[in-house]
Structures are given as C-alpha cells and as structure tokens.
Design a protein around this motif. Structure first.
Motif, mmCIF file in Angstrom:
data_model
loop_
_atom_site.group_PDB
_atom_site.id
_atom_site.type_symbol
_atom_site.label_atom_id
_atom_site.label_comp_id
_atom_site.label_asym_id
_atom_site.label_seq_id
_atom_site.Cartn_x
_atom_site.Cartn_y
_atom_site.Cartn_z
ATOM 1 N N LEU A 134 0.853 -1.185 0.000
ATOM 2 C CA LEU A 134 0.000 0.000 0.000
ATOM 3 C C LEU A 134 0.892 1.240 0.000
ATOM 4 C CD1 LEU A 134 -2.484 -1.144 2.802
ATOM 5 C CD2 LEU A 134 -2.998 -1.034 0.350
ATOM 6 N N GLY A 135 0.591 2.190 -0.890
ATOM 7 C CA GLY A 135 1.370 3.440 -0.896
ATOM 8 C C GLY A 135 2.477 3.417 -1.923
ATOM 9 N N ASP A 136 3.618 3.976 -1.557
ATOM 10 C CA ASP A 136 4.702 4.205 -2.513
ATOM 11 C C ASP A 136 5.254 2.916 -3.121
ATOM 12 O OD1 ASP A 136 4.527 6.939 -2.131
ATOM 13 O OD2 ASP A 136 6.185 7.036 -0.699
ATOM 14 N N ASP A 137 5.753 3.050 -4.371
ATOM 15 C CA ASP A 137 6.378 1.931 -5.069
ATOM 16 C C ASP A 137 7.600 1.435 -4.290
ATOM 17 O OD1 ASP A 137 4.547 2.602 -7.051
ATOM 18 O OD2 ASP A 137 6.044 3.604 -8.308
ATOM 19 N N ALA A 138 7.845 0.127 -4.363
ATOM 20 C CA ALA A 138 8.981 -0.471 -3.661
ATOM 21 C C ALA A 138 9.700 -1.437 -4.585
ATOM 22 C CB ALA A 138 8.516 -1.212 -2.410
ATOM 23 N N LEU A 139 11.026 -1.396 -4.572
ATOM 24 C CA LEU A 139 11.836 -2.307 -5.371
ATOM 25 C C LEU A 139 12.070 -3.576 -4.553
ATOM 26 C CD1 LEU A 139 13.297 -2.728 -8.042
ATOM 27 C CD2 LEU A 139 15.339 -1.706 -7.010
ATOM 28 N N PHE A 140 11.390 -4.649 -4.968
ATOM 29 C CA PHE A 140 11.375 -5.926 -4.251
ATOM 30 C C PHE A 140 12.434 -6.842 -4.848
ATOM 31 C CE2 PHE A 140 8.990 -10.128 -3.656
ATOM 32 C CZ PHE A 140 9.266 -10.213 -2.296
ATOM 33 N N ARG A 141 13.369 -7.285 -4.018
ATOM 34 C CA ARG A 141 14.445 -8.168 -4.480
ATOM 35 C C ARG A 141 14.182 -9.596 -4.012
ATOM 36 N NH1 ARG A 141 19.988 -7.503 -5.913
ATOM 37 N NH2 ARG A 141 19.861 -5.287 -5.393
ATOM 38 N N ILE A 142 14.322 -10.534 -4.935
ATOM 39 C CA ILE A 142 14.076 -11.943 -4.657
ATOM 40 C C ILE A 142 15.377 -12.717 -4.859
ATOM 41 C CG2 ILE A 142 12.817 -14.005 -5.377
ATOM 42 C CD1 ILE A 142 10.598 -12.131 -6.381
ATOM 43 N N GLY A 143 15.742 -13.505 -3.855
ATOM 44 C CA GLY A 143 16.950 -14.302 -3.934
ATOM 45 C C GLY A 143 16.659 -15.784 -3.929
ATOM 46 N N ASN A 144 17.512 -16.517 -3.260
ATOM 47 C CA ASN A 144 17.458 -17.975 -3.226
ATOM 48 C C ASN A 144 17.224 -18.442 -1.793
ATOM 49 O OD1 ASN A 144 18.548 -18.164 -6.109
ATOM 50 N ND2 ASN A 144 20.150 -16.988 -5.081
ATOM 51 N N THR A 145 17.225 -19.737 -1.578
ATOM 52 C CA THR A 145 17.071 -20.251 -0.218
ATOM 53 C C THR A 145 18.362 -20.168 0.581
ATOM 54 O OG1 THR A 145 17.411 -22.497 -1.057
ATOM 55 C CG2 THR A 145 15.131 -21.752 -0.776
ATOM 56 N N SER A 148 23.621 -16.744 -1.037
ATOM 57 C CA SER A 148 24.435 -16.584 -2.240
ATOM 58 C C SER A 148 23.595 -16.728 -3.503
ATOM 59 C CB SER A 148 25.561 -17.619 -2.244
ATOM 60 O OG SER A 148 25.013 -18.928 -2.242
ATOM 61 N N GLY A 149 24.185 -16.364 -4.636
ATOM 62 C CA GLY A 149 23.532 -16.563 -5.919
ATOM 63 C C GLY A 149 22.884 -15.312 -6.471
ATOM 64 N N LYS A 150 22.461 -15.418 -7.701
ATOM 65 C CA LYS A 150 21.860 -14.306 -8.415
ATOM 66 C C LYS A 150 20.490 -13.946 -7.837
ATOM 67 C CE LYS A 150 20.498 -12.915 -13.097
ATOM 68 N NZ LYS A 150 20.354 -13.365 -14.512
ATOM 69 N N THR A 151 20.172 -12.656 -7.852
ATOM 70 C CA THR A 151 18.864 -12.192 -7.409
ATOM 71 C C THR A 151 18.148 -11.509 -8.571
ATOM 72 O OG1 THR A 151 19.695 -10.035 -6.654
ATOM 73 C CG2 THR A 151 19.714 -11.847 -5.057
ATOM 74 N N GLU A 152 16.842 -11.351 -8.423
ATOM 75 C CA GLU A 152 16.029 -10.615 -9.377
ATOM 76 C C GLU A 152 15.184 -9.607 -8.626
ATOM 77 O OE1 GLU A 152 14.159 -12.883 -12.660
ATOM 78 O OE2 GLU A 152 14.937 -14.658 -11.615
ATOM 79 N N SER A 153 14.823 -8.514 -9.313
ATOM 80 C CA SER A 153 14.054 -7.459 -8.664
ATOM 81 C C SER A 153 12.845 -7.079 -9.502
ATOM 82 C CB SER A 153 14.916 -6.216 -8.428
ATOM 83 O OG SER A 153 15.989 -6.496 -7.550
ATOM 84 N N ILE A 154 11.791 -6.632 -8.825
ATOM 85 C CA ILE A 154 10.581 -6.176 -9.484
ATOM 86 C C ILE A 154 9.989 -5.032 -8.657
ATOM 87 C CG2 ILE A 154 9.172 -7.917 -8.290
ATOM 88 C CD1 ILE A 154 7.373 -7.991 -10.777
ATOM 89 N N TRP A 155 9.434 -4.040 -9.336
ATOM 90 C CA TRP A 155 8.774 -2.946 -8.619
ATOM 91 C C TRP A 155 7.376 -3.393 -8.197
ATOM 92 C CZ3 TRP A 155 10.793 1.350 -6.663
ATOM 93 C CH2 TRP A 155 12.017 1.804 -7.170
ATOM 94 N N LEU A 156 7.080 -3.239 -6.903
ATOM 95 C CA LEU A 156 5.744 -3.478 -6.382
ATOM 96 C C LEU A 156 5.044 -2.133 -6.223
ATOM 97 C CD1 LEU A 156 6.429 -6.152 -3.612
ATOM 98 C CD2 LEU A 156 5.640 -6.532 -5.959
ATOM 99 N N ASN A 157 3.799 -2.089 -6.666
ATOM 100 C CA ASN A 157 3.008 -0.861 -6.602
ATOM 101 C C ASN A 157 1.866 -1.020 -5.617
ATOM 102 O OD1 ASN A 157 3.438 -1.500 -9.929
ATOM 103 N ND2 ASN A 157 4.487 0.275 -9.057
ATOM 104 N N SER A 158 1.251 0.079 -5.259
ATOM 105 C CA SER A 158 0.131 0.047 -4.327
ATOM 106 C C SER A 158 -0.989 -0.827 -4.884
ATOM 107 C CB SER A 158 -0.379 1.472 -4.091
ATOM 108 O OG SER A 158 -1.252 1.508 -2.984
ATOM 109 N N GLY A 159 -1.460 -1.757 -4.077
ATOM 110 C CA GLY A 159 -2.511 -2.675 -4.498
ATOM 111 C C GLY A 159 -2.006 -4.025 -4.945
ATOM 112 N N ASP A 160 -0.685 -4.172 -5.088
ATOM 113 C CA ASP A 160 -0.115 -5.476 -5.448
ATOM 114 C C ASP A 160 -0.096 -6.395 -4.229
ATOM 115 O OD1 ASP A 160 0.366 -4.365 -7.922
ATOM 116 O OD2 ASP A 160 2.560 -4.312 -7.709
#
Length: 200
Positions: A134-145, A148-160
């Motif tokens: 809810l509210g401002d956009d946030a850069l969400f980073r997803i990693g592994n269990t 270590s290792g490569k991560t990916e990121s996605i912008w989350l918006n209000s209502g997601d």
C-alpha cells in the motif's frame, strides 16, 4: 489484474483497486492508534529503518533478546485483532481452513529499506506468507534459499499482493528502496506493507 510467477513468488499486480486500498488504510488507523509503530532493533543493537507493529494473536518483534513472536506490543498491551477485510484476503488467496496468527504492519518512510532475509521464525513453513503493498512503489528483491547466488528485482506498486509459498516460502527477499512520494494513498507519503503469517 496481471499475475506473475517469479522464482515461485506468486505476484498479483493490481489485485486491490483504489477503493479497496483506501478501505484498508481506514481499517488500519485504529490499529496504529492502539498499537503504535515502533523502531525494532536487531539482536546486535542496530535500529531498523522500517517502523512496525502488528495485529492478531501474536506480533513479530526484534530486540537484543532476538527475533520472535509474542502476544503483546513492546509497551505491554495485547495486539488488536486482525480486521475482517484483511482476513478475507487470506481466505481468498491462501486458505479458508485456518486464519493467520499475525498481521505484521511495516511502514517504510523516506530512505527506509529491508535487507535480504528469510521469514523463518514461524513453526510451520507449509503455510504461505501473504504480502500486501500500500502506498509508494517499492523495489522488491528476490533471492534464493541461501544468501548466495543471483537475485532478481521487481517494482511493487500500491494494491499489489505477493504470495510466498511452496519453494518460495524460505527464499531470501527484501526491499532495496522505495520511490518516496510516488503514491497519493498516504497523505504524508511512504509505504505500508502487510504480511499475514501462521506463526504457531
């Protein structure tokens, strides 16, 4: 609404429309009044940049005694109940069979972030974690269990909303930054993130 699957994270873009977002903010106001936001500290004594509080039978806290769930706010009062409209999202998206014990409420002000971490203080990892933005956009980073290792990121918006279950349940994740002032939902800006968890 668009649905994305990213490394097992079930991301529902635009799940909540504007009216639903406003309704959630309205039901959160009395919770924040009776259980005020506080700055948790890590066990090493470092203050987190995110402020938080909880609703439900249990709330998540962190201080020099460690990370844990407890049945009272740091000031001693019992946590307020989780509003029905929030519980209904859990029933619709996760399970009608059991309600969550905790609705953790995080507030990200300007400059706040959340480092990569696992949600692992719960007793049973078979239940998902439901996250609501809810509210401002946030850069969400997803990693592994593991860290270590490569991560990916996605912008989350209000209502997601994001459902973290199955192989994604113990994946590392975090918020690198927010676009402060990108949403008009909160009059003073910032982002509120709700995470619903079965803790026991």
């Amino acid at each position: 609404m668009a649905r994305l699957l990213l490394r097992g994270f079930d991301i529902r873009k635009g799940y909540l429309d504007g009216a639903a977002q406003t309704q959630l903010i309205d039901v959160l106001r009395p919770i924040l009044k009776s259980a005020p936001l506080f700055h948790p500290t890590t066990p090493s004594g470092k203050q987190m940049s995110v402020r938080m509080t909880s609703a439900g039978g249990l709330g998540w806290v962190s201080d020099k005694a460690g990370y844990r769930y407890q049945d009272t706010h740091p000031k001693g009062a019992a946590w307020p109940a989780i509003p029905d409209v929030i519980l209904q999202m859990w029933k619709d998206l996760c399970s009608p069979d059991r309600d969550p014990d905790c609705c953790l409420i995080n507030y990200y002000g300007e400059g706040a972030r959340m480092g990569l971490h696992q949600d692992k203080d719960e007793a049973d990892f078979s239940w998902p974690v439901l996250s609501v933005s809810l509210g401002d956009d946030a850069l969400f980073r997803i990693g592994n269990t593991t860290r270590s290792g490569k991560t990916e990121s996605i912008w989350l918006n209000s209502g997601d909303v994001v459902i973290m279950g199955g192989p994604a349940r113990l994946a590392y994740h975090g918020i690198d930054r927010i676009r402060f002032g990108s949403s008009r939902l909160l009059p003073k800006g910032g982002r509120i993130n709700l995470t619903l968890r079965v803790a026991t």
